[in-house]
Scaffold this motif. Sequence first.
Motif, PDB file in Angstrom:
ATOM      1  N   TYR A   1       0.807  -1.228   0.000  1.00 32.10           N
ATOM      2  CA  TYR A   1       0.000   0.000   0.000  1.00 32.10           C
ATOM      3  C   TYR A   1       0.837   1.273   0.000  1.00 32.10           C
ATOM      4  CZ  TYR A   1      -4.288  -2.643   1.047  1.00 32.10           C
ATOM      5  OH  TYR A   1      -5.366  -3.490   1.004  1.00 32.10           O
ATOM      6  N   ILE A   2       2.037   1.212   0.542  1.00 26.96           N
ATOM      7  CA  ILE A   2       2.833   2.441   0.691  1.00 26.96           C
ATOM      8  C   ILE A   2       3.954   2.522  -0.329  1.00 26.96           C
ATOM      9  CG2 ILE A   2       4.291   3.761   2.276  1.00 26.96           C
ATOM     10  CD1 ILE A   2       2.753   2.524   4.592  1.00 26.96           C
ATOM     11  N   THR A   3       4.612   1.398  -0.602  1.00 23.46           N
ATOM     12  CA  THR A   3       5.771   1.430  -1.498  1.00 23.46           C
ATOM     13  C   THR A   3       5.376   1.391  -2.965  1.00 23.46           C
ATOM     14  OG1 THR A   3       7.083   0.286   0.178  1.00 23.46           O
ATOM     15  CG2 THR A   3       7.953   0.303  -2.054  1.00 23.46           C
TER      16      THR A   3
ATOM     17  N   LYS B   1       5.107   8.494  -1.609  1.00 27.20           N
ATOM     18  CA  LYS B   1       5.918   9.009  -0.509  1.00 27.20           C
ATOM     19  C   LYS B   1       5.178  10.068   0.295  1.00 27.20           C
ATOM     20  CE  LYS B   1      10.621   8.404  -2.337  1.00 27.20           C
ATOM     21  NZ  LYS B   1      11.848   9.115  -2.751  1.00 27.20           N
ATOM     22  N   ALA B   2       4.139  10.651  -0.320  1.00 25.94           N
ATOM     23  CA  ALA B   2       3.418  11.728   0.348  1.00 25.94           C
ATOM     24  C   ALA B   2       2.822  11.281   1.678  1.00 25.94           C
ATOM     25  CB  ALA B   2       2.304  12.246  -0.556  1.00 25.94           C
ATOM     26  N   ILE B   3       2.608   9.963   1.858  1.00 26.10           N
ATOM     27  CA  ILE B   3       2.044   9.480   3.119  1.00 26.10           C
ATOM     28  C   ILE B   3       2.969   9.867   4.269  1.00 26.10           C
ATOM     29  CG2 ILE B   3       1.457   7.392   4.431  1.00 26.10           C
ATOM     30  CD1 ILE B   3       0.578   6.115   1.846  1.00 26.10           C
ATOM     31  N   SER B   4       4.224   9.555   4.142  1.00 25.05           N
ATOM     32  CA  SER B   4       5.241   9.907   5.126  1.00 25.05           C
ATOM     33  C   SER B   4       6.560   9.383   4.614  1.00 25.05           C
ATOM     34  CB  SER B   4       4.929   9.304   6.496  1.00 25.05           C
ATOM     35  OG  SER B   4       6.048   9.417   7.347  1.00 25.05           O
ATOM     36  N   SER B   5       7.558  10.230   4.556  1.00 22.66           N
ATOM     37  CA  SER B   5       8.848   9.818   4.035  1.00 22.66           C
ATOM     38  C   SER B   5       9.468   8.712   4.880  1.00 22.66           C
ATOM     39  CB  SER B   5       9.793  11.017   3.974  1.00 22.66           C
ATOM     40  OG  SER B   5      11.055  10.615   3.486  1.00 22.66           O
ATOM     41  N   SER B   6       9.368   8.850   6.213  1.00 22.19           N
ATOM     42  CA  SER B   6       9.963   7.841   7.095  1.00 22.19           C
ATOM     43  C   SER B   6       9.196   6.523   7.014  1.00 22.19           C
ATOM     44  CB  SER B   6       9.990   8.345   8.538  1.00 22.19           C
ATOM     45  OG  SER B   6       8.677   8.675   8.971  1.00 22.19           O
TER      46      SER B   6
ATOM     47  N   TYR C   1       7.500   5.530   4.482  1.00 21.53           N
ATOM     48  CA  TYR C   1       7.791   4.988   3.160  1.00 21.53           C
ATOM     49  C   TYR C   1       9.099   4.195   3.183  1.00 21.53           C
ATOM     50  CZ  TYR C   1       9.020   4.893  -1.799  1.00 21.53           C
ATOM     51  OH  TYR C   1       9.398   4.489  -3.067  1.00 21.53           O
ATOM     52  N   ARG C   2      10.105   4.726   3.831  1.00 22.77           N
ATOM     53  CA  ARG C   2      11.398   4.045   3.903  1.00 22.77           C
ATOM     54  C   ARG C   2      11.279   2.716   4.644  1.00 22.77           C
ATOM     55  NH1 ARG C   2      14.225   5.592  -0.218  1.00 22.77           N
ATOM     56  NH2 ARG C   2      14.489   7.871  -0.328  1.00 22.77           N
ATOM     57  N   LEU C   3      10.515   2.706   5.709  1.00 21.31           N
ATOM     58  CA  LEU C   3      10.331   1.464   6.455  1.00 21.31           C
ATOM     59  C   LEU C   3       9.544   0.438   5.647  1.00 21.31           C
ATOM     60  CD1 LEU C   3       9.511   2.864  10.030  1.00 21.31           C
ATOM     61  CD2 LEU C   3      11.609   1.718   9.294  1.00 21.31           C
ATOM     62  N   SER C   4       8.540   0.927   4.923  1.00 23.00           N
ATOM     63  CA  SER C   4       7.677   0.004   4.169  1.00 23.00           C
ATOM     64  C   SER C   4       8.421  -0.676   3.023  1.00 23.00           C
ATOM     65  CB  SER C   4       6.454   0.740   3.619  1.00 23.00           C
ATOM     66  OG  SER C   4       6.825   1.641   2.584  1.00 23.00           O
ATOM     67  N   GLU C   5       9.548  -0.114   2.607  1.00 27.03           N
ATOM     68  CA  GLU C   5      10.321  -0.727   1.530  1.00 27.03           C
ATOM     69  C   GLU C   5      10.845  -2.116   1.904  1.00 27.03           C
ATOM     70  OE1 GLU C   5      12.316   2.773  -1.124  1.00 27.03           O
ATOM     71  OE2 GLU C   5      13.144   2.511   0.889  1.00 27.03           O
ATOM     72  N   TYR C   6      10.838  -2.424   3.199  1.00 27.20           N
ATOM     73  CA  TYR C   6      11.303  -3.737   3.651  1.00 27.20           C
ATOM     74  C   TYR C   6      10.141  -4.663   4.027  1.00 27.20           C
ATOM     75  CZ  TYR C   6      15.643  -1.073   3.976  1.00 27.20           C
ATOM     76  OH  TYR C   6      16.726  -0.277   3.686  1.00 27.20           O
ATOM     77  N   GLY C   7       8.922  -4.238   3.725  1.00 27.69           N
ATOM     78  CA  GLY C   7       7.756  -5.033   4.106  1.00 27.69           C
ATOM     79  C   GLY C   7       7.662  -6.372   3.403  1.00 27.69           C
ATOM     80  N   TRP C   8       8.333  -6.529   2.261  1.00 29.76           N
ATOM     81  CA  TRP C   8       8.322  -7.812   1.548  1.00 29.76           C
ATOM     82  C   TRP C   8       8.922  -8.937   2.388  1.00 29.76           C
ATOM     83  CZ3 TRP C   8      13.307  -9.542   1.124  1.00 29.76           C
ATOM     84  CH2 TRP C   8      14.319  -8.574   1.180  1.00 29.76           C
ATOM     85  N   LEU C   9       9.683  -8.580   3.427  1.00 28.52           N
ATOM     86  CA  LEU C   9      10.261  -9.598   4.300  1.00 28.52           C
ATOM     87  C   LEU C   9       9.196 -10.386   5.060  1.00 28.52           C
ATOM     88  CD1 LEU C   9      13.254  -7.499   5.619  1.00 28.52           C
ATOM     89  CD2 LEU C   9      13.467  -9.701   4.452  1.00 28.52           C
TER      90      LEU C   9
END
Length: 397
Positions: A39-41, A51-56, A58-66
């Motif tokens: 939903y975020i990445t 990224k407009a949701i939140s930059s920080s 967004y960065r964390l969500s980039e690892y959600g595939w784990l």
Amino acid sequence: MACTAPKTSSAPPGQSRPRLYVLDGLRFAAALLVVAYHYITLRDGWGEDPKAISSSVYRLSEYGWLGVEIFFLISGFVICMSGWGRSLGDFVASRVSRLYPAYWAAVLLTAAVLTAFPDVRSAGGWQNILTNLTMLQEGVGVPDLDDVYWTLFVELKFYLLFAIVIFRGVTYRRCVLFCGLWTVAGIFSQGSHNELLASWAVSQYSPYFIAGIAFYLMHRFGPNALLWCIVAVSFLLAQHYVHGRLVTNLGAKADLVEEWPARLVILVTFALMGALALGVFDRLQWRWLAAAGNLTYPLYLIHMYVGFTLIALLRHHVPAELLFPAVTAFMLAISWVIHRYVERPIGRKLRQAMIRSMKEMRANSTDQHDRPHTPDPTEVGIRSHAERTGRPKVHIP
């Protein structure tokens, strides 16, 4: 994805180990990681960089595939546990009744949404939908209706491979042998250029299943050097594939993302599973975790393109900061409905029907030589006549 935390585990006679509620919580956390990643990445629902949701965030969500790797690790633990002491037929009945009811509901719901609102993605026609209902679409070259279904095909491969152990009878030695052979197959598949071996070795994901099996053996029999070696090798192989998984999930952005958070998540997950295997969390009896765990499988199955479609329809009317949690909450509500009114009742009936079918198959598959022989009256008469006269027995065609 479709694993249920065990209610009891190995214990001295007359005693039972408490339900491993932490497994339910870990599964639910993994599902939320995957939801956040999608939903975020990804841009599918937003139509622009989210990224407009939140930059920080967004960065964390980039690892959600784990979350997928966590699912596979838990699956190795739970499937080894659930296959112990069961016949192959009982195992098949358990897996079919667990996997398919919620999956069928998810396929039909996703197909209906994508047919009504095809802006984000097309359902691909009735033939595609019908083939997806089998869960075998990847094997026959048909696209997944929802991209998350690819993990189910990996799970099915694991079930089929481990079914060999169950067929022979699950034992400590056979589980260890299975872990060793699968590890070797995964290593050799990398340079063999053998598509069949590579397909079944699933080397990027097998270390998680294998480590899960080793953790369950620790939980059942206690830790030892051999099991810790299996876990250590699996952990190191899992780390080896981190960069490739980043590229698969983030594409060109993978070179801009730090790898150490992904490696840390894997380390923490292995540590949690190790603590669970050693009984550290046995006293943690939070029953609400079981309720959360029940939502995991339906949530995983329905959230992606149904959620993308909702985001696409509402993104111009609801701020992104509110839309993301609102869609997530709505997906959780639908997941509860599927679990309560589809997964539980239909799964129970399907399991009962499968068990009856297995019993009938066994009853009707008894070797003719093992059945009591009831002689034909005519044959008895002929045999008696032969005995009286000493003449050869008459052959009746």
